[in-house]
Design an enzyme around this catalytic site. Structure first.
Site, PDB file in Angstrom:
ATOM      1  N   HIS A  36      -1.531  -0.223  -9.894  1.00 54.44           N
ATOM      2  CA  HIS A  36      -2.091  -1.184  -8.932  1.00 54.44           C
ATOM      3  C   HIS A  36      -2.578  -2.454  -9.650  1.00 54.44           C
ATOM      4  O   HIS A  36      -3.782  -2.750  -9.655  1.00 54.44           O
ATOM      5  CB  HIS A  36      -3.219  -0.549  -8.109  1.00 54.44           C
ATOM      6  CG  HIS A  36      -3.423  -1.241  -6.784  1.00 54.44           C
ATOM      7  ND1 HIS A  36      -3.716  -0.580  -5.625  1.00 54.44           N
ATOM      8  CD2 HIS A  36      -3.358  -2.544  -6.440  1.00 54.44           C
ATOM      9  CE1 HIS A  36      -3.852  -1.440  -4.632  1.00 54.44           C
ATOM     10  NE2 HIS A  36      -3.633  -2.657  -5.107  1.00 54.44           N
ATOM     11  N   ARG A  67       0.858  -1.177   0.000  1.00 56.90           N
ATOM     12  CA  ARG A  67       0.000   0.000   0.000  1.00 56.90           C
ATOM     13  C   ARG A  67       0.897   1.231   0.000  1.00 56.90           C
ATOM     14  O   ARG A  67       1.952   1.228   0.653  1.00 56.90           O
ATOM     15  CB  ARG A  67      -0.879   0.042   1.266  1.00 56.90           C
ATOM     16  CG  ARG A  67      -2.030  -0.940   1.291  1.00 56.90           C
ATOM     17  CD  ARG A  67      -3.129  -0.548   0.313  1.00 56.90           C
ATOM     18  NE  ARG A  67      -4.273  -1.431   0.411  1.00 56.90           N
ATOM     19  CZ  ARG A  67      -4.456  -2.512  -0.350  1.00 56.90           C
ATOM     20  NH1 ARG A  67      -3.568  -2.860  -1.265  1.00 56.90           N
ATOM     21  NH2 ARG A  67      -5.539  -3.261  -0.212  1.00 56.90           N
ATOM     22  N   GLU A 107      -4.112   6.883  -4.829  1.00 56.50           N
ATOM     23  CA  GLU A 107      -4.465   6.316  -6.149  1.00 56.50           C
ATOM     24  C   GLU A 107      -5.825   6.831  -6.602  1.00 56.50           C
ATOM     25  O   GLU A 107      -6.716   6.987  -5.768  1.00 56.50           O
ATOM     26  CB  GLU A 107      -4.486   4.793  -6.044  1.00 56.50           C
ATOM     27  CG  GLU A 107      -3.114   4.241  -5.711  1.00 56.50           C
ATOM     28  CD  GLU A 107      -3.134   2.751  -5.416  1.00 56.50           C
ATOM     29  OE1 GLU A 107      -4.176   2.092  -5.624  1.00 56.50           O
ATOM     30  OE2 GLU A 107      -2.108   2.247  -4.960  1.00 56.50           O
TER      31      GLU A 107
HETATM   32  C1  GLV Z   1      -5.129  -5.481  -3.543  1.00 54.20           C
HETATM   33  O1  GLV Z   1      -4.474  -4.507  -3.338  1.00 54.20           O
HETATM   34  C2  GLV Z   1      -5.761  -6.253  -2.510  1.00 54.20           C
HETATM   35  O2  GLV Z   1      -5.777  -5.806  -1.357  1.00 54.20           O
HETATM   36  O3  GLV Z   1      -6.258  -7.340  -2.814  1.00 54.20           O
END
Ligand code: GLV
Length: 311
Positions: free
Chosen positions: A277, A230, A259
């Site tokens: 991401h 993150r 994001e």
């Molecule tokens: C992606 O970032 C998730 O948390 O699955």
């Protein structure tokens, strides 16, 4: 057949919607003309909700009969799990099914950064090869990697790094008994000892800003940061500054603090590789995640144990 109401807190991919529609009556909060009116109408009876990493305490409060929130994704830093636990609301996520994919993307990022694959691709497209060879690059083989967060995904990353004959170490809250990698109780000491720092710990108040300026300075001008966890774990302004001034060697980033907004200062830098991401964003893995979301909700509907509970 009994098709109880189910609230979609955020829009869901079509296959998940189709899977849920067989057994539930769906209501989309994002698409509702009047979200407050929808909540007020559902409040007296609504037991089921689905989301993707987000649910506030105030939304839980507005739905006093809510029993279960199934989240499409492994990270649940945007779900107030303490508020859920206090209200007896069960939360589920999708661990396990995405570990291989995220690990694969991590190695892809590292290879791309070391071998400068995005730049080399542009070099060919722009016909610059005709003027001479692309400059030599670094490689992963034999380098030292430190993993911040040796959970399910971290272990899959470690296995793949071993295949590259990299030396693997890790930092986490505690040493794990049955892993062959060197443990560092101190993150800064690990950052100083490795060439690559791979961040894959969960986002939480405990990990907020854990990769501070000090940690990135310890990684140093030859070191590379990889973040597939993150954005909140990294001091992003400090990272940008250290990358721009050569005090941090490089960064391969799948995640960002805000994001989809990415600091524009990164766009002009040659020592970064940026992804939007994408860690689990494949057809195969997203299908498996969707199936797990549906299976958790159906298990709860049938009064059976949840498959992958968080609370
Ligand atoms: C992606 O970032 C998730 O948390 O699955």
């Amino acid at each position: 057949m009994d098709r109880p109401d189910l609230l979609m807190i955020v829009p869901m991919p079509e296959p998940v919607v189709a899977g849920l529609a067989q057994d539930f009556t769906l209501h989309s909060l994002a698409e509702a003309e009047d979200a407050d009116a929808l909540l007020a109408r559902l409040a007296p009876t609504l037991r089921f909700a689905v989301t993707s990493g987000r649910c506030s305490a105030s939304l839980m409060e507005a739905l006093p009969k809510l029993e279960v929130i199934a989240s499409y994704g492994v990270g649940y830093d945007g779900i107030d799990v303490d508020a859920a636990a206090a209200r007896g609301i069960r939360v589920t996520n999708t661990p396990g099914v995405l570990s291989d994919c995220v690990a694969e993307v991590t190695l892809g990022l590292m290879i791309a950064l070391a071998h400068r694959i995005p730049q080399a691709d542009r070099y060919v497209r722009e016909s610059r090869w005709l003027q001479g060879n692309f400059p030599l690059t670094a490689e992963l083989t034999g380098a030292r990697a430190g993993i911040l967060g040796l959970g399910r995904i971290g272990k899959e990353i470690a296995r793949r790094l071993e295949a590259f004959r990299m030396e693997v170490a890790y930092h986490g809250r505690r040493e794990q008994a049955d892993v062959p990698y060197r443990y560092f109780a101190d993150l800064e000491a690990m950052a100083r000892a490795v060439d690559w720092l791979v961040v894959i710990a969960p986002g939480s108040s405990a990990t907020q800003g854990i990769v501070s300026r000090r940690i990135m300075e310890a990684l140093g001008p030859e070191g590379c940061l990889v973040n597939v966890a993150r954005g909140s774990l990294v001091d992003e302004p400090a990272m940008v500054e250290l990358l721009a001034t050569g005090q941090l060697g490089g960064a391969a980033l799948d995640v960002f603090a805000d994001e989809p907004h990415v600091p524009e200062a990164l766009f002009g830098l040659e020592n970064v590789v940026l992804l939007p991401h994408q860690g689990s964003a494949t057809h195969r893995t997203r299908k498996a995640m969707g199936d797990l979301v549906v299976a958790n909700l159906l298990a709860h509907k049938r009064g059976e144990p949840l498959l992958t509970p968080v609370t």
